[in-house]
Design an enzyme around this catalytic site. Structure first.
Site, PDB file in Angstrom:
ATOM      1  N   CYS A   1      16.915 -32.574  73.532  1.00  0.00           N
ATOM      2  CA  CYS A   1      17.115 -31.149  73.808  1.00  0.00           C
ATOM      3  C   CYS A   1      17.557 -30.496  72.497  1.00  0.00           C
ATOM      4  O   CYS A   1      17.306 -31.028  71.420  1.00  0.00           O
ATOM      5  CB  CYS A   1      18.104 -30.932  74.945  1.00  0.00           C
ATOM      6  SG  CYS A   1      19.806 -31.412  74.570  1.00  0.00           S
ATOM      7  N   ALA A   2      18.246 -29.383  72.566  1.00  0.00           N
ATOM      8  CA  ALA A   2      18.680 -28.702  71.346  1.00  0.00           C
ATOM      9  C   ALA A   2      19.836 -29.437  70.674  1.00  0.00           C
ATOM     10  O   ALA A   2      19.847 -29.619  69.457  1.00  0.00           O
ATOM     11  CB  ALA A   2      19.070 -27.258  71.649  1.00  0.00           C
TER      12      ALA A   2
END
Length: 105
Positions: A61-62
């Protein structure tokens, strides 16, 4: 069941070993920049699509938060050898690596 955290500098090893890269961010985030070779399967759509994540996948993810949630969820269902990319795409970029843009290959 559990999962393993991996550092960005370890990702190439796992990719060469055949691990699928699964980006669990939303599509608008994914198209703006993702780890090259990662497929998009948003965390918001994961329930009901669990079979699309193969064992041994690296979840991304980020920052590593949503991917760790996804890894814990899938591990709880019996998925094995899952990995979570610590630092996510931000960590990947901090290592001086480029992101791919656009839709899935």
């Amino acid at each position: 069941m559990t999962y393993t955290d991996v550092f960005p500098n370890e990702l190439d090893f796992h990719r060469r070993a055949g691990a699928a890269l699964i980006d669990v961010r939303e599509p608008d985030e994914y198209v703006q920049g993702h780890v090259p070779g990662a497929l998009n399967l948003p965390l918001s759509e994961l329930q009901g699509r669990e079979t699309e994540v193969p064992g041994g996948a690296v979840l991304i993810c980020a920052s590593g938060n949503r991917s760790s949630q996804a890894a814990a969820y899938l591990a709880g269902l019996g998925h094995q050898h899952l990995k979570n990319l610590m630092g996510g795409t931000f960590g990947w970029m901090r290592e001086g690596r480029d992101l791919a843009t656009g839709d899935q290959p």
